[in-house]
Design an enzyme around this catalytic site. Sequence first.
Site, PDB file in Angstrom:
ATOM      1  N   GLY A   1      58.258  44.385  49.745  1.00 27.34           N
ATOM      2  CA  GLY A   1      58.773  44.908  48.481  1.00 27.34           C
ATOM      3  C   GLY A   1      57.981  46.092  47.946  1.00 27.34           C
ATOM      4  O   GLY A   1      56.767  46.212  48.166  1.00 27.34           O
TER       5      GLY A   1
ATOM      6  N   ARG B   1      57.955  47.406  39.509  1.00 33.86           N
ATOM      7  CA  ARG B   1      57.539  47.015  38.161  1.00 33.86           C
ATOM      8  C   ARG B   1      56.028  47.025  37.986  1.00 33.86           C
ATOM      9  O   ARG B   1      55.529  46.923  36.874  1.00 33.86           O
ATOM     10  CB  ARG B   1      58.115  45.636  37.818  1.00 33.86           C
ATOM     11  CG  ARG B   1      59.583  45.698  37.398  1.00 33.86           C
ATOM     12  CD  ARG B   1      60.144  44.323  37.129  1.00 33.86           C
ATOM     13  NE  ARG B   1      60.508  43.635  38.358  1.00 33.86           N
ATOM     14  CZ  ARG B   1      61.018  42.400  38.404  1.00 33.86           C
ATOM     15  NH1 ARG B   1      61.214  41.733  37.269  1.00 33.86           N
ATOM     16  NH2 ARG B   1      61.329  41.842  39.556  1.00 33.86           N
TER      17      ARG B   1
ATOM     18  N   LYS C   1      52.533  46.074  46.465  1.00 29.77           N
ATOM     19  CA  LYS C   1      52.281  44.986  45.512  1.00 29.77           C
ATOM     20  C   LYS C   1      51.356  43.926  46.095  1.00 29.77           C
ATOM     21  O   LYS C   1      50.459  43.430  45.409  1.00 29.77           O
ATOM     22  CB  LYS C   1      53.602  44.359  45.077  1.00 29.77           C
ATOM     23  CG  LYS C   1      53.436  43.215  44.094  1.00 29.77           C
ATOM     24  CD  LYS C   1      54.723  42.821  43.406  1.00 29.77           C
ATOM     25  CE  LYS C   1      55.707  42.195  44.343  1.00 29.77           C
ATOM     26  NZ  LYS C   1      56.846  41.600  43.597  1.00 29.77           N
TER      27      LYS C   1
ATOM     28  N   GLY D   1      66.561  44.096  50.545  1.00 28.27           N
ATOM     29  CA  GLY D   1      66.686  42.738  50.066  1.00 28.27           C
ATOM     30  C   GLY D   1      65.986  41.727  50.949  1.00 28.27           C
ATOM     31  O   GLY D   1      65.571  42.021  52.074  1.00 28.27           O
TER      32      GLY D   1
ATOM     33  N   ARG E   1      18.976  44.934  44.403  1.00 29.53           N
ATOM     34  CA  ARG E   1      20.088  45.518  45.145  1.00 29.53           C
ATOM     35  C   ARG E   1      19.658  46.008  46.532  1.00 29.53           C
ATOM     36  O   ARG E   1      18.468  45.988  46.870  1.00 29.53           O
ATOM     37  CB  ARG E   1      20.697  46.688  44.349  1.00 29.53           C
ATOM     38  CG  ARG E   1      19.736  47.842  44.067  1.00 29.53           C
ATOM     39  CD  ARG E   1      20.370  48.863  43.125  1.00 29.53           C
ATOM     40  NE  ARG E   1      19.487  49.967  42.787  1.00 29.53           N
ATOM     41  CZ  ARG E   1      19.460  51.139  43.421  1.00 29.53           C
ATOM     42  NH1 ARG E   1      20.272  51.344  44.453  1.00 29.53           N
ATOM     43  NH2 ARG E   1      18.633  52.101  43.045  1.00 29.53           N
TER      44      ARG E   1
ATOM     45  N   ARG F   1      -7.122  59.167  37.090  1.00 27.54           N
ATOM     46  CA  ARG F   1      -6.688  59.518  35.738  1.00 27.54           C
ATOM     47  C   ARG F   1      -7.289  60.875  35.369  1.00 27.54           C
ATOM     48  O   ARG F   1      -8.390  61.225  35.802  1.00 27.54           O
ATOM     49  CB  ARG F   1      -7.180  58.491  34.721  1.00 27.54           C
ATOM     50  CG  ARG F   1      -6.708  57.065  34.977  1.00 27.54           C
ATOM     51  CD  ARG F   1      -7.400  56.116  34.029  1.00 27.54           C
ATOM     52  NE  ARG F   1      -7.064  54.718  34.299  1.00 27.54           N
ATOM     53  CZ  ARG F   1      -7.846  53.707  33.948  1.00 27.54           C
ATOM     54  NH1 ARG F   1      -9.015  53.936  33.355  1.00 27.54           N
ATOM     55  NH2 ARG F   1      -7.467  52.465  34.199  1.00 27.54           N
TER      56      ARG F   1
END
Length: 462
Positions: A9, A13, A20, A78, A340, A447
């Site tokens: 189909g 819609r 779909k 159909g 991650r 530093r």
Amino acid sequence: MRALILAAGLGSRFKSQKAKVLHTILGKPMLWYVLRTLRELNIREIGVVVSHQAEEVKKVFEGEDGIFFFHQENPKGGTADAVISALDFWRDYQDYLLVINGDSPLVKSQTIKNMQRYIQLVEEYENIKLSALLLSGFLPDPTGYGRVVKDQSGNVIKIVEEKDATIEEKQIREINGGVYFFYCPHLLDVIFSIQPSPKSGELYLTEAIALMHKKGYVVRSFMAEDQAEVMGVNNRWELAIAENVIRLRILEGLAKEGNTIHQPETVWIEPSVVLEGEVEIEPGVALRGNTKIGKGVRIGRGSVIENSVVEEGAIIEPYSIVRDSHIKSGAIVGPFAHIRNHSVIGEGSHIGNFVEVKASEIGSHVNAKHLAYIGDAQIGDRTNIGAGVVFANYDGKQKHRSKVGQNAFIGSNSLIIAPITLGDYSYIAGGSVINKNIEEGDLAIARAELRILKGKGKEKLL
């Protein structure tokens, strides 16, 4: 048994260029759920009728055994035309063919199994060979669905669509669920007699029911226990409803297996996720992809875990994100941590507030509790990483790795410039910028000299 999925189909819609059946529910294509249902029934021969975006649909499911694709030339032809498109799949089959729509993700395998059993019982006790058995359901408001019309004996004589129904037929609340068992020789006897709809020109499979009745064949309906099963997915709002039904089914199953889910209306768990028991999930959690959660794990509010393993007894504090990584037993992650890119957090380690770990291996009992970035690094056991530490892994062209030994100490606000190696028991004084290797047991301080200019601070502020 063979099964045929109608997945050709256009789904107009949906107002989408994508087929779909490829629209996702909990991270999986809609068609995946239909295939899973059939696999649960051990159906080894599955035909799929495709048309719109056929190659895209095939690509998603390529490599799966026992799936045969058939192309429907006219996607607006159909449902009967779709079944005819797969004629080679069932024409010579002397048994029942299960026909199911590709947008029927809510149908349960147990329901289909019960339909099979009903066919057997009718044949055994009534001595009747059913030509077709269709799934149906009762809806308080059946508007928009095809009505199941029966004779006085309870046999189905036709399915009438809403637009074609009489006033009396519109009062029928039993609707067609779009799942059918067809006895193939009888289906072959009627399917080429189906005439195009005068309104749409389509060949509707439901017309086969009326033709079977006219030939004296027996058609019955089987009532779905869960009325959600007969819901179609014809637009994106119905997709959202279907997704919510499946989501709650998954959560119910996991809760009954011995896991605690707080405020399930806020929790998202995809079907491929595994919980090993006694897992506690707080509100707003999302578990995605191929994720496995070990026994006794607690996952805090608002956390997201995707394609990852969290071992037994670990704690994911609120609002943490874990993607493509491995959290080992007893580790604590968060709150507001980000793990991650195939990172590993060792046993008993603590990755705390606003710490990001990327593509790194963290040993056991490591502490990095505050505001740090650990990228492309290997951290030895029992090492402490202070607040504000940054592993500078990128030189503008490529990434470099850092290696830190066991029992090391990296003081707050230090900058570790890769590629670099810090030995066991090395000590990096807070605020240092380290761009050379530090040998085992050495202390490094880097530093700028502190200068104090008397009164100059107040002078600048006034």
